[in-house]
Design a protein around this motif. Structure first.
Motif, short mmCIF file in Angstrom:
data_model
loop_
_atom_site.label_atom_id
_atom_site.label_comp_id
_atom_site.label_asym_id
_atom_site.label_seq_id
_atom_site.Cartn_x
_atom_site.Cartn_y
_atom_site.Cartn_z
N ALA A 1 -8.93 -4.65 -3.89
CA ALA A 1 -8.08 -3.47 -3.76
C ALA A 1 -7.87 -3.11 -2.29
O ALA A 1 -6.76 -2.74 -1.87
CB ALA A 1 -8.71 -2.29 -4.50
N ALA A 2 -8.93 -3.24 -1.49
CA ALA A 2 -8.82 -2.92 -0.06
C ALA A 2 -7.95 -3.94 0.67
O ALA A 2 -7.23 -3.58 1.60
CB ALA A 2 -10.21 -2.87 0.57
N ILE A 3 -8.02 -5.20 0.28
CA ILE A 3 -7.16 -6.22 0.88
C ILE A 3 -5.70 -5.91 0.60
O ILE A 3 -4.85 -5.94 1.51
CB ILE A 3 -7.53 -7.62 0.36
N LEU A 4 -5.39 -5.62 -0.65
CA LEU A 4 -4.00 -5.33 -1.01
C LEU A 4 -3.52 -4.05 -0.33
O LEU A 4 -2.39 -3.99 0.18
CB LEU A 4 -3.86 -5.22 -2.53
N ASP A 5 -4.36 -3.03 -0.31
CA ASP A 5 -4.00 -1.77 0.35
C ASP A 5 -3.77 -2.00 1.85
O ASP A 5 -2.79 -1.50 2.42
CB ASP A 5 -5.10 -0.73 0.15
N GLY A 6 -4.66 -2.78 2.47
CA GLY A 6 -4.52 -3.07 3.89
C GLY A 6 -3.25 -3.84 4.19
O GLY A 6 -2.55 -3.57 5.18
N ALA A 7 -2.93 -4.81 3.33
CA ALA A 7 -1.72 -5.60 3.51
C ALA A 7 -0.47 -4.72 3.40
O ALA A 7 0.47 -4.85 4.19
CB ALA A 7 -1.67 -6.73 2.50
N ILE A 8 -0.48 -3.83 2.42
CA ILE A 8 0.67 -2.95 2.24
C ILE A 8 0.86 -2.05 3.46
O ILE A 8 1.97 -1.89 3.98
CB ILE A 8 0.49 -2.10 0.96
N ARG A 9 -0.24 -1.48 3.94
CA ARG A 9 -0.14 -0.58 5.09
C ARG A 9 0.30 -1.33 6.35
O ARG A 9 1.12 -0.84 7.13
CB ARG A 9 -1.48 0.12 5.32
N ALA A 10 -0.26 -2.54 6.54
CA ALA A 10 0.07 -3.30 7.75
C ALA A 10 1.52 -3.78 7.76
O ALA A 10 2.16 -3.80 8.80
CB ALA A 10 -0.87 -4.49 7.88
N THR A 11 2.02 -4.16 6.60
CA THR A 11 3.36 -4.75 6.55
C THR A 11 4.47 -3.71 6.44
O THR A 11 5.65 -4.05 6.58
CB THR A 11 3.49 -5.73 5.37
N THR A 12 4.09 -2.45 6.17
CA THR A 12 5.11 -1.40 6.07
C THR A 12 4.90 -0.30 7.10
O THR A 12 5.55 0.74 7.03
CB THR A 12 5.10 -0.76 4.66
N CYS A 13 4.03 -0.54 8.08
CA CYS A 13 3.78 0.47 9.12
C CYS A 13 5.08 0.75 9.88
O CYS A 13 5.69 -0.19 10.42
CB CYS A 13 2.69 -0.02 10.07
N MET B 1 3.13 -2.61 -7.51
CA MET B 1 2.85 -4.02 -7.79
C MET B 1 1.36 -4.31 -7.67
O MET B 1 0.76 -4.99 -8.52
CB MET B 1 3.65 -4.90 -6.84
N ALA B 2 0.73 -3.80 -6.61
CA ALA B 2 -0.70 -4.02 -6.42
C ALA B 2 -1.51 -3.39 -7.55
O ALA B 2 -2.48 -3.99 -8.04
CB ALA B 2 -1.14 -3.45 -5.07
N ARG C 1 -12.55 -5.53 7.29
CA ARG C 1 -13.07 -4.29 6.70
C ARG C 1 -13.19 -4.41 5.19
O ARG C 1 -14.17 -3.96 4.59
CB ARG C 1 -12.18 -3.11 7.07
N ALA C 2 -12.19 -5.04 4.57
CA ALA C 2 -12.18 -5.16 3.11
C ALA C 2 -13.35 -6.00 2.61
O ALA C 2 -13.94 -5.70 1.55
CB ALA C 2 -10.86 -5.75 2.64
#
Length: 202
Positions: free
Chosen positions: A92-104, A191-192, A80-81
């Protein structure tokens, strides 16, 4: 007079394969490749070892199927990013996606593709190499997207797209490790945001 039917009627599998893969994913995600024993996997999947081998193959083959499912599920943020209109929005979308995926909160912390086989013995070498290829493929796709951004003038002409892609993906891997170590979504977002402030500008 009864007639003989040709062919054999297949026996129903008796379980939901997608649900079983999701359960196996959680085990690999939480315990890593070598830490996920067959007994732990089959218990979580709700099937026998025989059924697992019949439906998914051996442990390595099961993991490959799990990784495909992870890529299409929790890891799908990368696809998507890459469709974002500018390179900055991609990053920005990659970092946001990573944060959401790893802290879900409904999933294990961290990233399956980063933590599953960073350190394995000889028996897990092929999985370690598989995941290295998986991570490198992601970086290569970001590299290509940033190269296009340089070609179109979206990124400054002197930008090294390969270095920038490695920078972004290294941040993603770091996010995963920090999330697995207990960092909160807000801390990772700070951090992002700090990283994006150093984004190349014209």
């Amino acid at each position: 007079m009864a007639t003989k039917q040709s062919g054999k009627v297949g026996r129903p599998r008796g379980f939901d394969a997608d649900e079983a893969l999701d359960r196996a994913m959680r085990v690999f995600w939480e315990h890593g490749y070598e830490g996920a024993s067959l007994s732990c996997l089959t218990e979580a999947m709700g099937i026998s070892t025989t059924s697992m081998y019949s439906a998914f193959g051996n442990k390595e083959e099961l993991f490959r199927k799990v990784l495909e499912r992870y890529t299409a599920g929790p890891g799908a943020y990368l696809n998507r990013a890459l469709d974002e209109p500018t390179a900055r929005e991609v990053a920005a979308a990659i970092l946001d996606g990573a944060i959401r995926a790893t802290t879900c909160p409904t999933n294990p912390a961290g990233c399956l593709g980063v933590q599953s086989a960073l350190s394995v013995g000889d028996s897990g070498r092929e999985v370690r190499d598989l995941l290295a290829d998986w991570r490198n493929n992601g970086c290569s796709r970001v590299h290509e997207r940033f190269r296009q951004a340089v070609d179109t003038g979206d990124l400054p002409a002197g930008t090294d797209p390969g270095l920038l892609a490695r920078y972004v993906t290294t941040l993603v891997f770091g996010i995963s490790v920090q999330a697995a170590s207990g960092a909160t979504r807000d801390e990772l977002q700070e951090m992002a945001d700090a990283a994006m402030r150093s984004w190349p500008i014209h």
